[in-house]
Each structure stands twice: as C-alpha cells, then as structure tokens.
Design a protein around this motif. Structure first.
Motif, PDB file in Angstrom:
ATOM      1  N   GLU A  98      33.354  33.723  38.729  1.00  0.00           N
ATOM      2  CA  GLU A  98      32.174  34.231  39.398  1.00  0.00           C
ATOM      3  C   GLU A  98      31.136  33.151  39.662  1.00  0.00           C
ATOM      4  O   GLU A  98      30.528  33.092  40.737  1.00  0.00           O
ATOM      5  CB  GLU A  98      31.544  35.359  38.564  1.00  0.00           C
ATOM      6  N   GLY A  99      30.921  32.286  38.659  1.00  0.00           N
ATOM      7  CA  GLY A  99      29.902  31.250  38.811  1.00  0.00           C
ATOM      8  C   GLY A  99      30.253  30.237  39.879  1.00  0.00           C
ATOM      9  O   GLY A  99      29.373  29.768  40.621  1.00  0.00           O
ATOM     10  N   SER A 100      31.524  29.850  39.972  1.00  0.00           N
ATOM     11  CA  SER A 100      31.908  28.863  40.984  1.00  0.00           C
ATOM     12  C   SER A 100      31.800  29.450  42.385  1.00  0.00           C
ATOM     13  O   SER A 100      31.396  28.752  43.328  1.00  0.00           O
ATOM     14  CB  SER A 100      33.330  28.361  40.716  1.00  0.00           C
ATOM     15  N   ILE A 101      32.154  30.728  42.550  1.00  0.00           N
ATOM     16  CA  ILE A 101      31.997  31.352  43.858  1.00  0.00           C
ATOM     17  C   ILE A 101      30.518  31.514  44.200  1.00  0.00           C
ATOM     18  O   ILE A 101      30.115  31.380  45.362  1.00  0.00           O
ATOM     19  CB  ILE A 101      32.717  32.711  43.889  1.00  0.00           C
ATOM     20  N   LEU A 102      29.687  31.789  43.190  1.00  0.00           N
ATOM     21  CA  LEU A 102      28.241  31.846  43.435  1.00  0.00           C
ATOM     22  C   LEU A 102      27.723  30.495  43.905  1.00  0.00           C
ATOM     23  O   LEU A 102      26.893  30.422  44.829  1.00  0.00           O
ATOM     24  CB  LEU A 102      27.507  32.291  42.165  1.00  0.00           C
ATOM     25  N   ILE A 139      30.534  37.868  53.129  1.00  0.00           N
ATOM     26  CA  ILE A 139      31.761  38.175  52.387  1.00  0.00           C
ATOM     27  C   ILE A 139      31.666  37.610  50.964  1.00  0.00           C
ATOM     28  O   ILE A 139      32.013  38.286  49.986  1.00  0.00           O
ATOM     29  CB  ILE A 139      32.987  37.592  53.120  1.00  0.00           C
ATOM     30  N   PHE A 140      31.195  36.376  50.853  1.00  0.00           N
ATOM     31  CA  PHE A 140      31.002  35.786  49.526  1.00  0.00           C
ATOM     32  C   PHE A 140      30.076  36.643  48.674  1.00  0.00           C
ATOM     33  O   PHE A 140      30.356  36.946  47.509  1.00  0.00           O
ATOM     34  CB  PHE A 140      30.406  34.384  49.651  1.00  0.00           C
ATOM     35  N   THR A 142      29.275  39.771  48.949  1.00  0.00           N
ATOM     36  CA  THR A 142      29.878  41.062  48.617  1.00  0.00           C
ATOM     37  C   THR A 142      30.896  40.917  47.494  1.00  0.00           C
ATOM     38  O   THR A 142      30.984  41.775  46.593  1.00  0.00           O
ATOM     39  CB  THR A 142      30.548  41.665  49.866  1.00  0.00           C
ATOM     40  N   MET A 143      31.680  39.843  47.519  1.00  0.00           N
ATOM     41  CA  MET A 143      32.614  39.566  46.425  1.00  0.00           C
ATOM     42  C   MET A 143      31.873  39.470  45.105  1.00  0.00           C
ATOM     43  O   MET A 143      32.333  39.974  44.069  1.00  0.00           O
ATOM     44  CB  MET A 143      33.354  38.247  46.704  1.00  0.00           C
ATOM     45  N   LEU A 144      30.718  38.836  45.124  1.00  0.00           N
ATOM     46  CA  LEU A 144      29.953  38.629  43.893  1.00  0.00           C
ATOM     47  C   LEU A 144      29.296  39.925  43.416  1.00  0.00           C
ATOM     48  O   LEU A 144      29.118  40.124  42.211  1.00  0.00           O
ATOM     49  CB  LEU A 144      28.896  37.553  44.118  1.00  0.00           C
ATOM     50  N   VAL A 145      28.936  40.802  44.355  1.00  0.00           N
ATOM     51  CA  VAL A 145      28.413  42.099  43.948  1.00  0.00           C
ATOM     52  C   VAL A 145      29.507  42.901  43.256  1.00  0.00           C
ATOM     53  O   VAL A 145      29.276  43.576  42.239  1.00  0.00           O
ATOM     54  CB  VAL A 145      27.861  42.866  45.166  1.00  0.00           C
ATOM     55  N   ALA A 146      30.737  42.805  43.783  1.00  0.00           N
ATOM     56  CA  ALA A 146      31.859  43.544  43.199  1.00  0.00           C
ATOM     57  C   ALA A 146      32.244  42.996  41.831  1.00  0.00           C
ATOM     58  O   ALA A 146      32.673  43.743  40.955  1.00  0.00           O
ATOM     59  CB  ALA A 146      33.058  43.490  44.147  1.00  0.00           C
ATOM     60  N   GLN A 147      32.118  41.688  41.653  1.00  0.00           N
ATOM     61  CA  GLN A 147      32.425  41.080  40.351  1.00  0.00           C
ATOM     62  C   GLN A 147      31.298  40.107  40.018  1.00  0.00           C
ATOM     63  O   GLN A 147      31.396  38.916  40.254  1.00  0.00           O
ATOM     64  CB  GLN A 147      33.776  40.355  40.384  1.00  0.00           C
ATOM     65  N   SER A 148      30.259  40.662  39.457  1.00  0.00           N
ATOM     66  CA  SER A 148      29.015  39.918  39.275  1.00  0.00           C
ATOM     67  C   SER A 148      29.087  38.972  38.077  1.00  0.00           C
ATOM     68  O   SER A 148      29.635  39.320  37.030  1.00  0.00           O
ATOM     69  CB  SER A 148      27.855  40.888  39.069  1.00  0.00           C
ATOM     70  N   PRO A 149      28.509  37.783  38.225  1.00  0.00           N
ATOM     71  CA  PRO A 149      28.382  36.891  37.063  1.00  0.00           C
ATOM     72  C   PRO A 149      27.234  37.281  36.147  1.00  0.00           C
ATOM     73  O   PRO A 149      26.912  36.541  35.216  1.00  0.00           O
ATOM     74  CB  PRO A 149      28.120  35.526  37.710  1.00  0.00           C
ATOM     75  N   PHE A 150      26.613  38.437  36.421  1.00  0.00           N
ATOM     76  CA  PHE A 150      25.480  38.897  35.609  1.00  0.00           C
ATOM     77  C   PHE A 150      25.815  40.188  34.851  1.00  0.00           C
ATOM     78  O   PHE A 150      24.911  40.921  34.450  1.00  0.00           O
ATOM     79  CB  PHE A 150      24.256  39.125  36.500  1.00  0.00           C
ATOM     80  N   GLY A 325      38.816  40.546  40.815  1.00  0.00           N
ATOM     81  CA  GLY A 325      38.122  40.897  42.036  1.00  0.00           C
ATOM     82  C   GLY A 325      37.839  39.703  42.910  1.00  0.00           C
ATOM     83  O   GLY A 325      37.919  39.772  44.137  1.00  0.00           O
ATOM     84  N   ILE A 326      37.480  38.579  42.302  1.00  0.00           N
ATOM     85  CA  ILE A 326      37.204  37.379  43.079  1.00  0.00           C
ATOM     86  C   ILE A 326      38.477  36.916  43.783  1.00  0.00           C
ATOM     87  O   ILE A 326      38.460  36.536  44.950  1.00  0.00           O
ATOM     88  CB  ILE A 326      36.651  36.265  42.175  1.00  0.00           C
ATOM     89  N   GLY A 327      39.594  36.943  43.068  1.00  0.00           N
ATOM     90  CA  GLY A 327      40.850  36.529  43.683  1.00  0.00           C
ATOM     91  C   GLY A 327      41.205  37.393  44.874  1.00  0.00           C
ATOM     92  O   GLY A 327      41.643  36.909  45.918  1.00  0.00           O
ATOM     93  N   THR A 328      41.002  38.712  44.769  1.00  0.00           N
ATOM     94  CA  THR A 328      41.266  39.616  45.879  1.00  0.00           C
ATOM     95  C   THR A 328      40.349  39.314  47.058  1.00  0.00           C
ATOM     96  O   THR A 328      40.776  39.328  48.224  1.00  0.00           O
ATOM     97  CB  THR A 328      41.076  41.077  45.428  1.00  0.00           C
ATOM     98  N   GLY A 329      39.086  39.046  46.766  1.00  0.00           N
ATOM     99  CA  GLY A 329      38.139  38.714  47.826  1.00  0.00           C
ATOM    100  C   GLY A 329      38.506  37.435  48.538  1.00  0.00           C
ATOM    101  O   GLY A 329      38.388  37.328  49.769  1.00  0.00           O
ATOM    102  N   ILE A 330      38.979  36.446  47.785  1.00  0.00           N
ATOM    103  CA  ILE A 330      39.390  35.188  48.393  1.00  0.00           C
ATOM    104  C   ILE A 330      40.593  35.406  49.308  1.00  0.00           C
ATOM    105  O   ILE A 330      40.688  34.832  50.407  1.00  0.00           O
ATOM    106  CB  ILE A 330      39.721  34.150  47.301  1.00  0.00           C
ATOM    107  N   LEU A 331      41.537  36.245  48.876  1.00  0.00           N
ATOM    108  CA  LEU A 331      42.691  36.552  49.722  1.00  0.00           C
ATOM    109  C   LEU A 331      42.254  37.240  51.017  1.00  0.00           C
ATOM    110  O   LEU A 331      42.792  36.958  52.099  1.00  0.00           O
ATOM    111  CB  LEU A 331      43.680  37.430  48.958  1.00  0.00           C
ATOM    112  N   PHE A 332      41.279  38.129  50.925  1.00  0.00           N
ATOM    113  CA  PHE A 332      40.748  38.793  52.120  1.00  0.00           C
ATOM    114  C   PHE A 332      40.096  37.774  53.055  1.00  0.00           C
ATOM    115  O   PHE A 332      40.328  37.793  54.277  1.00  0.00           O
ATOM    116  CB  PHE A 332      39.737  39.858  51.708  1.00  0.00           C
ATOM    117  N   LEU A 333      39.292  36.884  52.477  1.00  0.00           N
ATOM    118  CA  LEU A 333      38.628  35.865  53.287  1.00  0.00           C
ATOM    119  C   LEU A 333      39.657  34.962  53.962  1.00  0.00           C
ATOM    120  O   LEU A 333      39.505  34.587  55.134  1.00  0.00           O
ATOM    121  CB  LEU A 333      37.689  35.033  52.405  1.00  0.00           C
ATOM    122  N   LEU A 334      40.711  34.610  53.237  1.00  0.00           N
ATOM    123  CA  LEU A 334      41.772  33.785  53.811  1.00  0.00           C
ATOM    124  C   LEU A 334      42.448  34.506  54.971  1.00  0.00           C
ATOM    125  O   LEU A 334      42.706  33.894  56.025  1.00  0.00           O
ATOM    126  CB  LEU A 334      42.796  33.437  52.731  1.00  0.00           C
TER     127      LEU A 334
END
Length: 781
Positions: A98-102, A139-140, A142-150, A325-334
């Motif tokens: 989560e932190g690296s995607i943030l 998209i980024f 939204t991914m972070l809202v779905a899997q929040s680093p907080f 969740g982050i992995g799924t979001g990255i696949l969607f973005l790809l």
C-alpha cells in the motif's frame, strides 16, 4: 483485504478525497475536450490541485506515523519497529504494497497536475492528455481506498480488544534495512511517474489522427523527450542501486541473477531505450511516424507490467509481495493502459498509415536501415526478457505444469542480439561521418574478427555456457561460442562513436552542441564498457569456501584461527568474533510514559527511583515521579532513591481512585539492575550481528582484510550478510561468511572487471545527464 471502515481514518479520508477529485478533474477535462470548451477551467484546476494535495498530505501523514511509531495503524505495525533507526522508519512508509503504491500515486499526481497548471500545454488535444493522466491517478487512488495503508489495527485484526495498541512493531523486512534500498523505490517510482504523460500523449496522438484533428504530439515533443530522458536516467540509477544492494547485502556475490523482479525492471529500461532512439529519429526526419508515438504510449504499460511482476503474486520471485487488492488493481491498470496503447497504434498502422517507401537512390545498407536494426534489437531484447517472465505463467495456466526459465534463456538468446547491436551501432556512427566506404570496410573486418573470436577459447571458461545434448539447438550453438567474440564489436562500437564525436565537434564553436555530443559519446562508450565487463564477470568469476570451527572462542584465545582454503591458493585467518545484539536492553527499555502508553503484560522499564514506599508489606518505588511504580515481587529487589535502574517485570494496573491509574511492574533481584549494570540476560535482541575479523592471504600476500558480519533476525527468521569487498582495477575479491554457533563457513569469490561495470554505468549516467542539460540549452539557441 478490503479495508474500508465505517468511520475512515484521516489518512483514508484523504485518499477518498484524492480519488473523487482526480476522477472529477479527469471527467471534466474529457468533457472540455469533447465539447471544445474551457468554461470549467477553474473547477478543473481546483479538482486537480485538491487531488495532488490530498495525496501529498496522505503520504506525509503516513510517513509521520512511521516516524513516531503509531502502531494503531496496521500497515505501520507490519513495516517498522522501535529499534530501527530514523532512516528506516522514514523509508518503511513505502516498504510494502500500500505504501509504495501511495508513493507512486503521489508522484504521478504531482506530474499530472503540473501539466494542468502549466501554461505551456495548451490546445484542445492537451485536455485529453491531461484527462488520461489524471485518470491513471484516479485508478491509483481508488486502489488505495480499497486497500488503505491507514487501516486501524483493530480492523486488520478483529480479535484484538478495543483500544489495543501494540507495544512494538513487527519490524521491517530485513533485506530492506539498507541505505541503497532506502533510495531505490523513490527513484524507481519517480522514473515510472514521468512516463504517465508520454503514455497519455501517445494515446491522444492516435485518437486525434482517427478523428481527423491536429495532434498535439509535435507541440509536446520537446518536453516529452526531456521527460523520457530523465525517466531513463532515474531508471538506470534505480537498476544500479538494486545491483549494488544485491552485491553488498544479500551475500549472493553477484550483481544480477535474472530473478523475475530484476528482469521486470530491465524490460521497461530496454523499451525506454528503444523509444528514445525512435523518437530521436522521428524528431529529426519524421521516420517512425507510428512507432515513435506508439513506443511513448507503451512505456507506461510496460512499467505497470514490471510492477505486476512484483505486486500481483502471479510471478514467483524472491522479491515478490503477496497478492491482494493492490495486485488486482495493478492487473486492471495493466489491462486498460496496455490495451489502449497497443490497439490504437496497431489499428492506425493497419487501416490508415501511409507506406513510407525507401528513396530509389538509397542503398539498402544506409544509415536509416542500420538505425532500424538498432531500434529493432532493443525491442527484441525487451521481448526476450518479457517472454522469459511470461512463459512460465502461460504454461502453468494452459497445462497446470509449473516450469522455470533458466539464466541460459536470457543470456544465450540475448548474446547474438547484443553482438549485432554493437556492430550496427558502430557502423551507424561511422556512416554518420560521411565515409561510407571506410565504414563498410571496417565493419566487415570487425565482423570477421568477431566470427573468428567466437571459436577461439584459450580455456573452457571462455565458452558462454556448458549446454547438454538435451538443450534446445540455440543453447547448444550459442553456448559453445567464446566470449572473446564480444571484444571486437565492443571495441568497434566505442571507437566508432569516438570517431563520430571528433568528426562532429571539430571546428564547431557552439559549446552547447559540443556538450550535447559529449553526452552522446559518453553514453555509448559506457555501454561498450558495461557489456564487456558483465560478460567477463560472470564467465571468469571464481569461488572457494572453507569451514572453520571454534570461531566463538577466538576472541578469548590469543592465537588466531588459521586454515588453508581447499582447492585454492588462499589461507584464511580469523582474529576476533563478536555477537552484537540490537536493540540493547538500554534501547529496548521503556520510559514510564512508554509503559503507560502501551498495553503489554510484561515490560522492561527504565527510570530514576524518585520515591519509595510500602504497600501491604510489599516495597514499591516510584519512577521519574510518574504513575509507574516498581514492586518488589519476592523481596530480593533493592530500591534506593536517586538510582537509575532498568527492570523487567509483570505489569498490573491498579485503580488509584483518581483520574490517573497507577501501574505496578513486579520485579525481583535477577530481573533488575542499575543502568551501569543492567540485567542483560532478561532481554532478547530483535537482531544479532555475528561479526568476524578476517584476513585472506594468497601465499605471503594479503588479498583482503576486514570484518564480515551475518545479521540474524530472530522474528523474521531471516539472515543477511555484510561482506568484505577488496576492490582493484582488475576486479573484486569478495569475502562473505555464514555463522552457526561455533562454526563458520567463509566463501572467497573473485570477480574480474567488476569495477568496470560501475565505471560503464557512471559513464552512461553522466552522458545522459549531460545530454539532457545540453539539449535543453541547445534547443533555446
């Protein structure tokens, strides 16, 4: 894990704001593009600014939580601990999913928002570029809202009691406790973020062509070239830092192992190099009218692919993070960016592109043809690496059979392409001087020398591989070639570019032009040095090991341990051993306020005895005039006012009848001591560093000397190593040790021309930096 909470934390609320604001800005920009209006300009600027501001604030807040050790945040708890130095608390913010995607989202938002606010990017097409850029940011977010680093600790771990605060963090991945890995992610994601706008610009270019509108590609081209160059510069530095980390920390003794994550980072570098060459040609001659903007558009999906290797959990790697969740979001973005970046250029090329005929008077072996070969070579190298990553996944999905791709796939398929690239690059440089006959003659001679060198192997070590009869045909052919074949084309490549440089700058008064050409020649010379050095390092490295007994007692013995290394000329001498624990009991002990802040059954506390008393026959002592008291559990503890003590004991809270609750730490004599002599045996360090002083001799000559160390991380059940590296102009002597109780295994590796790798990379980085600065200067004149 889906981590939305009924009442979001401040950090998650910022992510929700960023997701909404970036989505709103992207939609309004798209509307402005379609409706040919700028009426919503103020709203767009506000939404884009809020998006970037919210992400910057969210990342800053997460970093603050790491620095102060806010373990109410589950992500913070998982990726840091009290014993870590400040640097690694700071970098822990981007140590995992989560932190690296943030971090990436924050950098991307800054880049995208800058294009919206900058007056340089005007015109109708620019609105679509900005809309696509902010769509990626959305998209980024939204991914972070779905899997929040907080995510709060009680949400991540529902079984924990309400209000529970862990006394300490779980700790950072031991492999990331290194300065090189502290700076590697920010540099990597900065490089990735700069590619968002070229992606949007390339897509917009083809949309404009299909709609019969004027493209903004030409207007944005000078700025985009600079961004691509800076991205290349940063990505090169990131790969180098990763190589240094692997070499000096993991104890592999190598810079590169073709691990999926390493290979994944190389793919965008190769693609970016090909794109820069294509765009450079397009800018000068108009060639690559389809490929140049297409390569700019594809660069970003390729870095998303590289991230997919790390984040999706699909690819097997020693570096990979688990799926989620982050992995799924990255696949969607790809899927989204890759489909758009591939489909539009391909459709335009098939349906609408004009055929570019070669001029009738142009030779088939012209500068243009040779340049095409070079660009194609980089594309082929990128495909070789990408196929090596994708094939095991495709095979497993199709057949259910897990397979792995060996290093031979990358090395042996790439080697002929690299040789061809060097020959083509040298030929192009000489053709650029205008001496065609000389260029063709010299290239022919070098090609013959290369072919001859391929069959000249002074020793078996010179062969590229040792293929078996069952290996594929290409492995058997290329593997039986000699690495001597790399020297003629590499020397020719470097000499060709030096000749071109001298020819072009001679008699030219412009300093900026000379500086630009200096940058170009440095990049190419560095590449030649790098190719030769890498080839020789891996083929001519040697390794020898020796096992030693009794190293744990060598510090008490005036006589060192001396032992010959089997199958080598080396002798190893061990003169000292020390086991250093971290944190020490002094560092681990909590202050009275720390004991009050956390909830734990047993604690180590440190403080000055400021008051003594007796409660129902039990002696107690107040620490630092606080509500924390030491209690004499069995009558063996001695309390003296004014003494600063460290004690370990069971923690009890007692209702004192006032607003503040008294906390008693029940201890005894063996678990308590003055600060000058604390009870060290009651404390178990998080990490123990086993350190050995080693000297290696070759005959009577000292080859290397220093302290090797192996860090044992008990909680993570992982070890890391600190080697001794003796550097010289001919290569490195690399000493690393593995320690187990009284025994140790010492390995001595040699890597010829190892420092030429760094020299080649430095030349390339210096060259690209020089070219980027000089080209900006040159364009203004």
């Amino acid at each position: 894990m889906f981590s939305l909470q009924t009442t979001p934390t401040p950090g998650t609320a910022l992510l929700v704001v960023a997701a909404f604001a970036s989505s709103l800005a992207a939609i309004l920009l798209l509307y402005s593009y379609l409706d040919r209006t700028d009426d919503l300009r103020r709203v767009i600027l506000g939404a884009a600014g809020v998006s970037a501001g919210a992400l910057v604030a969210a990342h800053s807040y997460l970093t603050y939580q790491f620095i102060v050790g806010d373990y109410t945040n589950a992500y913070v708890w998982r990726n840091t601990a009290d014993y870590l130095p400040l640097l690694y608390r700071f970098t822990g913010a981007y140590a995992s999913h989560e932190g690296s995607i943030l971090l990436w989202a924050t950098l991307a938002a800054v880049v995208a928002t800058w294009t919206v606010f900058s007056g340089y990017f005007e015109g109708r097409g620019s609105r679509l570029v900005q809309s696509l850029s902010l769509s990626v940011v959305a998209i980024f977010a939204t991914m972070l809202v779905a899997q929040s680093p907080f995510t709060p600790i009680e949400v991540a771990f529902p079984d924990t009691p309400s209000g529970f605060v862990p006394p300490d963090g779980d700790g950072l991945n031991p492999l990331l406790v290194n300065p090189w890995m502290a700076i590697h992610p920010p540099i990597t994601f900065s490089a990735y973020s700069l590619l968002i706008v070229p992606f949007a610009l390339g897509v917009t270019h083809f949309v404009s062509l299909f709609r019969g509108e004027e493209s903004v590609f030409e207007a944005w081209l000078p700025s985009m070239v600079k961004w691509l160059r800076v991205s290349w510069l940063l990505l090169t530095a990131a790969i180098v830092f990763g190589g240094i980390w692997a070499y000096s920390v993991l104890g592999w003794g190598g810079f590169w192992s073709w691990d999926p994550v390493e290979t994944a980072v190389l793919v965008p570098w190769l693609a970016l190099t090909a794109s820069l060459h294509a765009i450079n040609r397009y800018e000068k001659t108009g060639e690559y009218a389809v490929f140049a903007p297409a390569s700019a558009a594809l660069a970003f999906p390729i870095v998303v692919f590289a991230t997919t290797v790390v984040r999706s959990g699909v690819f097997r790697s020693v570096h990979s993070f688990a799926s989620g969740g982050i992995g799924t979001g990255i696949l969607f973005l790809l899927a989204v960016t890759g489909s758009v970046a591939l489909a539009l250029p391909l459709a335009y090329w098939l349906l609408a592109a004009d055929d570019l005929d070669r001029p009738a008077n142009e030779s088939w072996l012209s500068r243009r043809t040779v340049y095409h070969v070079t660009v194609l070579a980089f594309t082929v190298l990128a495909f070789i690496s990408m196929w090596g990553l994708a094939f095991p996944v495709i095979r497993n999905a199709a057949t259910g059979v897990e397979v792995s791709v060996s290093q031979d796939h990358y090395n042996l398929w790439s080697y002929p392409v690299v040789v061809l690239t060097l020959l083509a690059g040298g030929l192009y440089a000489l053709l650029d001087t205008g001496r065609r006959r000389l260029a063709l003659g010299v290239t022919g001679v070098v090609a013959i020398l290369t072919a001859v060198g391929a069959f000249v192997a002074p020793t078996p070590n010179w062969y590229l591989s040792d293929p078996s009869a069952l290996d594929p045909l290409v492995y058997r052919i290329v593997g039986n070639l000699s690495v001597l074949s790399i020297i003629p084309p590499a020397a020719f490549f470097a000499a060709g570019w030096i000749t071109r440089y001298v020819s072009r700058v001679r008699g030219v008064p412009s300093r900026s032009f000379k500086l630009r050409e200096t940058g170009i020649v440095l990049i190419h010379i560095g590449a030649a040095v790098l190719v030769v050095a890498v080839s020789f390092v891996y083929l001519f490295s040697t390794s020898a090991s020796v096992a030693l007994i009794g190293v744990d007692e060598v510090g008490n013995d005036p006589e060192p341990i001396v032992q010959d290394v089997p199958n080598s000329e080396y002798t190893v001498e061990i003169t000292d051993y020390e086991a250093v624990g971290s944190p020490t009991i002094e560092e681990a002990a909590r202050s009275p306020s720390g004991v009050l802040r956390v909830d734990e059954d047993v604690s180590i506390v440190r403080g000055e005895i400021t008051e003594t008393n007796e409660i129902e026959g039990t002696a107690v002592a107040r620490l630092d005039d606080s509500e924390v008291w030491l209690a004499n559990a069995d009558g063996t503890a001695s309390f003296d006012v004014g003494t600063e003590v460290i004690a370990r004991g069971t923690v009890f809270e007692v209702d004192s009848g006032t607003a503040a609750e008294a906390v008693y730490v029940y201890t005894d004599g063996p678990n308590m001591g003055p600060l000058s002599d604390p009870p060290r045996e009651v404390h178990t360090p998080r990490v123990t560093s086993h350190e050995l002083d080693v000297t290696v001799y070759e005959g009577d000559e000292t080859v290397a000397s220093g302290t090797i160390a192996e860090q044992e991380y008990l909680r993570a059940e992982m070890n890391t190593n600190d080697p001794v590296i003796e550097r010289s102009i001919t290569g490195d002597t690399y000493i690393v040790g593995s320690m187990n109780g009284p025994g140790a295994s010492i390995t001595i590796d040699t890597y010829p021309l190892a420092n030429h790798i760094w020299f080649g990379v430095v030349l390339m980085l210096l060259g690209m930096a020089t070219l980027t600065v000089a080209d900006g200067w040159f364009r203004k004149r």
